[in-house]
Design an enzyme around this catalytic site. Sequence first.
Site, PDB file in Angstrom:
ATOM      1  N   HIS A 127       1.163 -11.459   2.512  1.00 17.47           N
ATOM      2  CA  HIS A 127       0.063 -10.827   1.781  1.00 17.47           C
ATOM      3  C   HIS A 127      -0.661 -11.781   0.833  1.00 17.47           C
ATOM      4  CE1 HIS A 127      -1.323  -6.607   0.303  1.00 17.47           C
ATOM      5  NE2 HIS A 127      -2.309  -7.470   0.267  1.00 17.47           N
TER       6      HIS A 127
ATOM      7  N   TYR B  33       0.816  -1.216   0.000  1.00 16.54           N
ATOM      8  CA  TYR B  33       0.000   0.000   0.000  1.00 16.54           C
ATOM      9  C   TYR B  33       0.850   1.267   0.000  1.00 16.54           C
ATOM     10  CZ  TYR B  33      -3.671  -3.231   1.657  1.00 16.54           C
ATOM     11  OH  TYR B  33      -4.543  -4.273   1.828  1.00 16.54           O
TER      12      TYR B  33
END
Length: 286
Positions: free
Chosen positions: A117, A52
């Site tokens: 992730h 992000y």
Amino acid sequence: MSPSVPLKTLNNGATIPELALGLWETTNAECSRVVEDALDVGYRHFDSAQHYGNEKGASEGIAKWLSEDPANRRREDIFYTTKITEVNHGYEKAKASIKESLKKAESIKYIDLVLIHSPMSNREKRLETWKALQEAVNEGTVKSIGVSNYAIPHLKELLEWEGLTIKPVINQVEINPWLTRKEIVDFCHAHGMEVEAYCPLTRCKKFDDPIVVKLSKTYGKTPAQILIKWSLQKGFIALPKTTHKERMASNLDVYDFTISSEDMNELTHDSEYQVICDWDPTVYRG
């Protein structure tokens, strides 16, 4: 922790608020403000990731908010998550990336939860990454570890690995009433893992669904509140995303009603598989 958001106890004894603010697509520049706004309205759980690009902003927002009232605001009442991106899989890369994530979070001293992730590398790299995560927990700089976007084969691979000394506390996957992933959820719960539901609001794509519209009228709640409540009543940790303070408050205002079992059944579509996000790493078998 915020009294308005109930806590779940993870398999390592740590507690986690069942409702979080997702920080996907929140720029680093605006992330500090977004996190401070969320803390003001009652959030105590934030979900970031290396991918992000906003770990520093998120951490600084938490640190700034805590510093404004140190007598009454405590670091241990905030739960901060980040995730190791696929390009950092493998023992050495993972160790280096954890160190970098910790540096970005130095203003809040430690990271509550680090997830892998996605499984999108290979078995060797995934397990080497887990080895690095286990070491981070033993060093005390990371409190809990888990995975994201793992399907049952990926979970079995990890749970059956001879090098496993710390079990994952969480599997974070995309879940909504039209993507219930019942098999993955049942497997996680059978092995003591909590399930986090990302994209629970379906990026607003299901707000006009006839059942959602009907339930919104029945309960006097917004479509977003109905979908968040569905996740919570299913036992998930929900990660709705918004950068608008008024919507943050609205998304948190879901503890004054209960969806009936009949309405939950009508809203739940176990036989459907509607992926809203642009990817579905659970199908990856590399």
